[in-house]
Design an enzyme around this catalytic site. Structure first.
Site, PDB file in Angstrom:
ATOM      1  N   GLY A 249       0.817  -1.199   0.000  1.00  0.00           N
ATOM      2  CA  GLY A 249       0.000   0.000   0.000  1.00  0.00           C
ATOM      3  C   GLY A 249       0.847   1.242   0.000  1.00  0.00           C
ATOM      4  O   GLY A 249       2.072   1.194  -0.147  1.00  0.00           O
ATOM      5  N   HIS A 250       0.193   2.383   0.201  1.00  0.00           N
ATOM      6  CA  HIS A 250       0.856   3.677   0.168  1.00  0.00           C
ATOM      7  C   HIS A 250       1.120   4.226   1.553  1.00  0.00           C
ATOM      8  O   HIS A 250       1.440   5.408   1.695  1.00  0.00           O
ATOM      9  CB  HIS A 250       0.016   4.677  -0.639  1.00  0.00           C
ATOM     10  CG  HIS A 250      -0.087   4.345  -2.091  1.00  0.00           C
ATOM     11  ND1 HIS A 250      -0.805   5.112  -2.988  1.00  0.00           N
ATOM     12  CD2 HIS A 250       0.440   3.322  -2.818  1.00  0.00           C
ATOM     13  CE1 HIS A 250      -0.722   4.573  -4.206  1.00  0.00           C
ATOM     14  NE2 HIS A 250       0.023   3.481  -4.115  1.00  0.00           N
ATOM     15  N   GLY A 251       0.957   3.401   2.582  1.00  0.00           N
ATOM     16  CA  GLY A 251       1.230   3.838   3.937  1.00  0.00           C
ATOM     17  C   GLY A 251       0.012   4.439   4.605  1.00  0.00           C
ATOM     18  O   GLY A 251      -1.130   4.234   4.186  1.00  0.00           O
TER      19      GLY A 251
END
Length: 393
Positions: A237-239
């Protein structure tokens, strides 16, 4: 039967027990004609069961037993009679794959205007998103799996959300909500599949959950206040992101955000704050990222006030008008897979204020090691361990 019933609501600072002398009743969707064969649309059975549970003058539970339930879309609406309501899912609820159906939905399953709601049961919401990812079947954004709107006193626990077409869980204008033991999964190449997306909501606690998606594990946007996130494992994911901020009018301040004791594994970003390059005025303040482990993230620590992912958005000469201040990054350790382990790219017209870096230990193993930090328009100080060396002045 009649009994004294206590409904437990999770709050940030403890638990509140709402007790009533009321009748408990279970409304089983099989009694309303649900087929549970994974093919027949069981939407009507679920909605009719919810209608009776909602109208019940006591603690009503809508039960979805084991089995597979095709649901083309459902809005579970209040206000309800009596006290607490429970949505207990033990089976698998499957979303439609026909774009003629799902393109008409903002949220596939939604709950709205309810006080005291418990969503639980170890069951699964299966968004069947692979039928839509990257195929642009809709003129509008792909639907959320679970929309939670205007709910006060909410618990969501011990459920799974797989392969949402769009955002998995959208939280909007909710007050006092607790998420725990939630499992969210989608492939890393699935677009815009945020795990939990929070806006205009207060007193939200997300704990002890695993989230892996193709977008932000948790996104915190305008109007989010008193948000506590602990014990999250994020990846892919993107955090965990605060933003994007500053794009729409009438936005509210983002404040009192704490992200603590979380782990990021092979994510694009670790902890991030982002605002649009050209934006309206706004503020994000009193934000703490504490006790964070990051393994192989591209941007472990990042403030990006020049966020502009769209081809037609404004050029880099325009500045964000969102004020970011009083942000602490404490005890953040692990590894970066890019040379810039810390990026503080703030606005020239509204520089970041009160940035604190304390005990940062981010290693970078590559021929061009060691890692570096980069700063633009960022004011604050660094204390304790500094790896990479801080660029704050």
């Amino acid at each position: 039967m009649t009994s004294k019933c206590c409904f437990k609501i999770g709050f940030i600072l403890g638990l509140v027990f709402v007790c009533t002398n009321a009748q408990e009743k279970v409304f089983n969707v099989l009694s309303y004609g649900a087929k549970a064969d994974g093919r027949t649309d069981d939407s009507k059975a679920l909605l009719n069961g919810w209608r009776d549970a909602c109208q019940w003058n006591g603690n009503g539970t809508l039960l979805i037993p084991s089995g597979e339930y095709m649901v083309n879309g459902a809005i579970f609406s209040g206000p309800c009679n009596g006290s607490a309501k429970t949505f207990e899912i033990k089976g698998v609820i499957k979303a439609p794959t026909d774009p003629n159906i799902f393109c008409k939905l903002e949220s596939w399953i939604s709950f709205q205007y309810i006080h005291f709601l418990d969503i639980k049961g170890h069951g699964t919401f299966d968004g069947q998103g692979a039928c839509a990812w990257g195929k642009h079947p809709c003129a509008t954004p792909l639907p959320y799996t679970l929309g939670l709107y205007f709910i006060n006193n909410l618990i969501v626990h011990d459920i799974h959300s797989n392969n949402s077409k769009g955002v998995h869980v959208n939280v909007y204008k909710c007050i006092n909500a607790k998420f725990r033991h939630v499992q969210i999964a989608a492939p890393d190449n699935s677009p815009n599949t945020d795990g939990i997306h929070i806006g205009y909501s207060k007193n939200i606690h997300i704990a002890d959950s695993n989230i892996g998606t193709g977008d932000d594990c948790i996104a915190i946007i305008d109007g989010s206040q008193n948000i506590n996130i602990t014990g999250i494992t994020c990846g892919p994911g993107h955090g965990i992101s605060i933003g994007s901020l500053g794009k729409v009018p009438t936005q509210e301040v983002v404040k009192d955000i704490q992200v603590k004791s979380c782990t990021f594994i092979n994510t694009q970003n670790g902890v991030r704050i982002k605002t649009w390059a050209s934006s309206i005025a706004g503020m994000a303040t009193n934000i703490t990222f504490d006790d964070i482990t990051i393994i192989n993230a591209s941007n472990p620590i990042i403030i990006d006030q020049h966020y502009c992912p769209e081809r037609n958005c404004s050029d880099s000469t325009q500045e964000s008008c969102v004020q970011i201040k009083d942000v602490t990054f404490n005890n953040i350790r692990g590894s970066s897979n890019s040379k810039a382990a810390i990026t503080l790219n703030c606005s020239a017209s509204h520089p970041c204020k009160g940035i604190m870096l304390n005990d940062i230990n981010l290693e970078y193993h590559a021929p061009d090691a060691p890692a570096i930090s980069t700063c633009a328009n960022a004011n604050g100080k660094a204390t304790g361990k500094e790896l990479p060396p801080s660029c704050l002045k």
